[in-house]
Design a protein around this motif. Structure first.
Motif, short mmCIF file in Angstrom:
data_model
loop_
_atom_site.label_atom_id
_atom_site.label_comp_id
_atom_site.label_asym_id
_atom_site.label_seq_id
_atom_site.Cartn_x
_atom_site.Cartn_y
_atom_site.Cartn_z
N PRO A 477 0.78 -1.29 -0.61
CA PRO A 477 -0.25 -0.17 0.04
C PRO A 477 0.95 1.31 -0.15
CG PRO A 477 0.19 -1.11 2.57
CD PRO A 477 0.37 -2.07 0.97
N VAL A 478 0.37 2.56 0.11
CA VAL A 478 0.90 3.36 -0.06
C VAL A 478 1.52 4.06 1.01
CG1 VAL A 478 0.59 6.22 -0.79
CG2 VAL A 478 -0.57 4.61 -1.99
N LEU A 479 0.33 3.79 1.99
CA LEU A 479 0.62 3.68 3.65
C LEU A 479 0.25 2.75 3.83
CD1 LEU A 479 -1.58 7.13 3.71
CD2 LEU A 479 1.03 6.88 3.77
N PRO A 480 0.77 2.27 5.02
CA PRO A 480 0.62 1.13 6.24
C PRO A 480 -0.75 1.14 6.72
CG PRO A 480 2.18 2.97 7.01
CD PRO A 480 2.63 3.51 5.82
N SER A 481 -1.50 0.86 6.77
CA SER A 481 -3.02 0.22 7.51
C SER A 481 -2.78 0.97 8.38
CB SER A 481 -3.67 -1.41 6.82
OG SER A 481 -3.46 -1.64 8.22
N LEU A 482 -4.83 1.98 9.08
CA LEU A 482 -5.21 1.98 9.44
C LEU A 482 -5.72 1.64 10.39
CD1 LEU A 482 -4.37 5.75 10.93
CD2 LEU A 482 -6.65 5.73 9.35
N THR A 483 -5.86 1.39 11.58
CA THR A 483 -7.47 1.06 11.90
C THR A 483 -7.28 2.69 13.32
OG1 THR A 483 -6.03 -0.76 12.80
CG2 THR A 483 -7.63 -0.30 14.57
N ALA A 484 -9.16 2.66 12.75
CA ALA A 484 -10.05 3.61 13.36
C ALA A 484 -10.71 2.93 14.10
CB ALA A 484 -9.93 4.17 12.79
N ARG A 485 -11.65 4.24 14.59
CA ARG A 485 -13.20 3.66 15.49
C ARG A 485 -14.26 3.70 14.55
NH1 ARG A 485 -12.48 5.33 20.54
NH2 ARG A 485 -14.22 5.92 21.02
N PRO A 486 -14.61 2.90 14.58
CA PRO A 486 -16.11 3.09 13.23
C PRO A 486 -16.97 4.45 13.73
CG PRO A 486 -16.19 0.72 14.10
CD PRO A 486 -15.70 2.07 15.09
N GLU A 487 -17.20 5.23 14.90
CA GLU A 487 -17.25 6.20 14.73
C GLU A 487 -17.00 7.54 14.34
OE1 GLU A 487 -16.25 4.91 18.97
OE2 GLU A 487 -17.22 4.28 17.15
N HIS A 488 -15.55 7.16 13.92
CA HIS A 488 -14.47 8.29 13.34
C HIS A 488 -15.19 7.98 12.24
CE1 HIS A 488 -12.86 8.49 17.64
NE2 HIS A 488 -13.99 9.22 17.85
N VAL A 489 -15.94 7.69 11.59
CA VAL A 489 -15.32 7.50 10.11
C VAL A 489 -15.25 8.01 9.06
CG1 VAL A 489 -17.90 7.23 9.59
CG2 VAL A 489 -15.98 5.92 8.20
N GLU A 490 -15.97 9.02 9.49
CA GLU A 490 -16.08 10.49 8.34
C GLU A 490 -14.24 10.88 8.71
OE1 GLU A 490 -18.05 13.87 6.31
OE2 GLU A 490 -19.19 13.48 8.24
N ARG A 491 -14.02 11.12 9.77
CA ARG A 491 -12.52 11.47 10.28
C ARG A 491 -11.70 11.26 9.47
NH1 ARG A 491 -12.79 12.98 16.74
NH2 ARG A 491 -10.90 11.54 16.88
#
Length: 882
Positions: A477-491
């Motif tokens: 990938p261009v960047l390593p994979s990022l983990t995020a919280r579902p409630e912050h989907v837009e951000r």
């Protein structure tokens, strides 16, 4: 608008029957009905006082027939539609007569608790001669000597054959249900499924036929209301008070439902629930007389009925109307049996219902025959009275099995093409005929169960599979994979997109694909993500569920690769005949194939719009890549409003546009040619709307063409695709393994255009897919307009061959792919709507009016529909909806 007179347009006649393919015989769930030679008379019925309930009308008429059949009706047994029409076999002995009828009332309409005797209701019924219903024209139509179906005569026969089951069972639409027609099954949350059957009389080439099919639907369990509410909320409701969301849920579920009271011995009066009280039972009081004496509900029930209310903290049910509110504590009410649940079912309930309805062909055939036998039409007094005879054998129908088309794969693979076997094949040793390019991709993980290295590993395997399948896919990938919280989907999405852009923009590159890992139960996350990517960022994405990330099966990865390839503009396969220019009426000149569908919101969602989607092929001669457009329109509006649009622009004056025009322009951009032929597959139209849809939409297609060039009018073929019908086809001999697929269904490619089809028009049934479970439902294709002059073989073969070009799997599908893609695109666009209009069940639908918040609105009639956010240009061009 197109000419208003529908009769000025004639649907094309059948151009002869098809001959291509291997001949065979199948059985259909159509039963031959002998046309009676009776003298049918129609009478107008008026019942006063007028009631809206057909049930009450029927009760009045039944009483009238019971009392006066032999004295005043000449011994005739009339058939009644429950509204304004009565039919008899032969004349009644009067042109007009008035009857006085008395009914014992079972429903309580007054508020308060006066213990009245069962009220008697008086009705005046006037029966007046209207017309003779003519069966001669029906016979002419069935013989193919008259083009229009005499609807009136068909309706009479339909009503006659519905009389008996209507009295015996619970009618719902054209079906009948009963707790005695098979086991009731619990569906959860206070619902149960009832078995039943569908029945409808249809004009066909063999004459009249009665179409009978098995059916199941959801009914509300006749539980005490307290128990129903406990099931609905999945908890003991005496423990803690109801929350606001509990109350909304209860109110939604109970509104409009009939209950009977249980606190008055045999006086089981019935009421319809209009709502819940805002106060609890212990807080409620009401005036008992005109002097303003007030009693609490608790006190009143104790004094009047000696009934001690236990659940005083629950609200009461409101029954009756606003003027005379009437309060009933939940614990004295029980739900009346036999009420269908017509709102949306949840996943669990759908699964339970499918389990009941899903039957192997052999079982289904047996049940259908049993139903016909059980209905005993030969001793039905109404059928006898009108002289209708029903054959108890399934119709035997000549059919043909069309051969599968050869499919082309890339020359660098071990297998350069394939001939599918029984509707399926696989990607082993094959490479996509045009592998797409994914040089720059990224991954976001919204699942907290998936660790970084698991996400990295999964993406690596997926990238490898895409390469093996024939794509030009960067391993990292261009960047390593990022983990995020579902409630912050837009951000998270916007930040990641920005980070990638910052790296790629200086090189003049952009992100090709986003891979997203989602929790298995992700609520609105999937929809939010698609909305942001497709209408805001202009990015195609591939979502993968956690369970697949852990399992990581080769078959799964191969299927995902097929989806990714078409989302980035590749082609998975094409018809060998398309490349060698051998498809009649497609290969000879540039041809565009459209698919169109309208999806309506579920019953119970009164405010959400309907969504129309149109897709069109963007490549020729291959015809496998389809660009899609979507548009919101008035609630339950069937005609596609945005096919062609004209509006006034302050700078440019009169401007034309719309979905057809845009897709024609993009076809020309992609192929360098103007389409010289249009084939339009339209899904989701019921028979009653054929004329309207054809007149309106054909006109829009023509206007769109003319808006590009004054004399540009390529010939159009307009075909309606129907899956929602009740014709089922069975193998002639279930034990002959050569005539069935693994699931016991008829072979893919089976086409029927005789006997059970339309007497004169151009229609056919095509079962293009192999069954997986249950009984296959053949698609029904009906040609409403044909300027390209297709023969039966040409259109049937084209349609069947196209079913092998569906991008998402290596199987032939059950409806033609353009129609399937339109359905997917419309379904995707539901997620683009403001949260209040795509009903998730938690918010009240239409919480903020369509006028506030968001974009400008467009009015149809008096209803404003908020347009969907626009798709980004680069998304429109690819098969983002796959």
């Amino acid at each position: 608008m197109a000419p208003a007179s529908s009769k000025s347009v004639r649907f094309p006649l059948r151009p002869g029957k098809g001959t291509y393919g291997d001949r065979c015989v199948v059985k259909a769930n159509h039963f031959f009905a002998e046309l009676p030679d009776k003298d049918l008379h129609q009478y107008d019925v008026s019942i006063t006082p007028e009631v809206t309930s057909r049930g009450v009308n029927r009760a009045v008429m039944a009483e009238l027939v019971k009392l006066y059949r032999y004295s005043q009706l000449d011994g005739r047994l009339p058939a009644y539609d429950g509204r304004k029409s009565l039919y008899t076999a032969g004349p009644l002995p009067f042109p007009s007569r008035t009857f006085e009828i008395t009914l014992q009332d079972e429903e309580e309409s007054l508020g308060g608790g006066q213990v009245a005797p069962r009220r008697e209701r008086q009705f005046r019924v006037v029966i007046k001669f209207a017309a003779r219903a003519d069966l001669h024209h029906l016979a002419m139509f069935l013989a193919g000597r008259q083009p229009d179906a005499p609807q009136e005569a068909l309706q009479v026969l339909d009503i006659v054959l519905r009389e008996l089951p209507t009295a015996r069972y619970s009618p719902v639409g054209r079906s009948f249900y009963s707790p005695n027609l098979g086991r009731r099954q619990k569906l959860g949350d206070g619902l149960e499924s009832w078995r039943g059957f569908y029945q409808s009389i249809r004009p066909t080439q063999m004459g009249l036929s009665l179409n009978i099919d098995m059916s199941s639907t959801a009914f509300i369990e006749p539980l005490p209301v307290i128990e129903f509410v406990a099931q609905l909320l999945c908890r003991d409701i005496s423990v803690r008070p109801l929350s606001d969301s509990d109350r909304v849920k209860i109110k939604k579920a109970l509104r409009g439902i009939k209950v009977e009271v249980t606190h008055r011995g045999n006086m089981r009066r019935k009421y319809r629930i209009s709502g819940l009280t805002s106060q609890t039972t212990r807080e409620l009081s009401f005036p008992v007389d005109d002097r303003g004496t007030v009693k609490t509900v608790v006190q009143y029930f104790l004094e009047t009925y000696g009934f001690n209310i236990q659940h005083t903290t629950l609200p009461c049910l409101q029954v009756g109307n606003q003027q005379r509110p009437n309060y009933l504590p939940m614990e004295v009410c029980k739900i009346v049996e036999g009420q269908r649940y017509s709102k949306r079912l949840n996943e669990k309930q759908i699964t339970a219902l499918l389990k009941v309805t899903c039957q192997r062909p052999q079982e289904r055939e047996k049940d259908i025959l049993q139903t016909v036998h059980h209905n005993a039409y030969y001793e039905d007094p109404y059928a006898q009275e009108f002289g209708i005879k029903i054959d108890e054998r399934l119709a035997s129908v000549e059919a043909r099995v069309l051969p599968p088309p050869r499919l082309k794969y890339h020359d660098s693979g071990r297998e350069k093409d394939v001939l599918p076997r029984i509707g399926q094949w696989n990607m082993m040793n094959k490479k996509m005929v045009n592998g797409g390019r994914v040089h720059h991709w990224a991954c976001i993980n919204f699942s907290r169960n998936v660790q970084d290295n698991a996400a990295r590993n999964f993406c690596h395997e997926l990238a490898l599979m895409c390469q093996v399948s024939g794509m030009d896919f960067a391993p990292e990938p261009v960047l390593p994979s990022l983990t995020a919280r579902p409630e912050h989907v837009e951000r998270a999405l916007k930040a990641r997109y920005q980070d990638a852009t910052n790296i790629l923009k200086p090189q003049g590159r952009e992100l090709d694909l986003l891979i997203v890992i989602l929790p298995d139960n992700n609520g609105s996350l999937y929809g939010d993500l698609k909305r942001i990517c497709e209408t805001d960022l202009g990015l195609v994405s591939q979502c993968c569920l956690t369970k697949h990330v852990f399992k990581m099966s080769k078959q799964y990865l191969a299927n995902v690769a097929l989806k990714i390839n078409v989302k980035v503009g590749g082609r998975n396969t094409v018809l060998v005949d398309a490349l060698s220019r051998r498809i009649p009426l497609v290969s000879d000149r540039p041809t565009i194939i459209f698919g169109a569908d309208v999806t309506h919101p579920h019953p119970g969602e009164d405010s959400s719009p309907s969504i129309a989607a149109v897709v069109a092929s963007q490549d020729w001669p291959e015809v496998t890549k389809y660009a899609g457009l979507v548009s919101a329109q008035a609630h339950r509006q069937e005609l596609i409003q945005d096919l062609f649009k004209v509006w006034q622009d302050p700078n440019r004056g009169t401007v034309t546009g719309g979905m057809i025009k845009e897709l024609l322009i993009s076809f020309k951009r992609a192929t360098g040619q103007k389409p010289q032929r249009i084939i339009f597959y339209r899904d989701g139209v019921s028979e009653g709307q054929f004329y309207q849809v054809l007149l309106y939409e054909l006109d829009a297609i023509r206007k769109a063409c003319a808006s590009l060039e004054p004399n540009y009018q390529p010939p159009v073929t307009f075909v309606v695709v129907q899956k929602r019908h009740h014709t089922r086809l069975f193998a002639n001999n279930h034990n002959d393994q050569r005539t069935v697929d693994r699931s016991g269904n008829i072979l893919p490619g089976t086409v029927v255009d005789s006997k059970i089809c339309h007497p004169t028009e151009f229609d056919f049934y095509l079962c293009s897919h192999a069954g997986i479970q249950g009984t296959s439902r053949p698609a029904h294709y009906h040609v409403l307009w044909d300027e390209n002059k297709f023969t039966a073989d040409e259109l049937q073969t084209l349609t069947n061959n196209l079913c092998y070009t569906y991008a998402r799997c290596t199987r032939s599908v059950s409806i033609v792919p353009p129609a399937y893609y339109a359905h997917l695109a419309a379904f995707r666009a539901r997620f683009y709507m403001e949260p209040d209009t795509s009903d998730s069940g938690s918010m009240a639908s239409g919480a903020r009016g369509p006028q506030q918040g968001g974009r400008s609105t467009r009015a149809f009639g008096n209803v404003a529909v908020r347009p969907l956010p626009a798709l980004k240009e680069n998304v429109k061009r690819v098969m983002f909806y796959c």
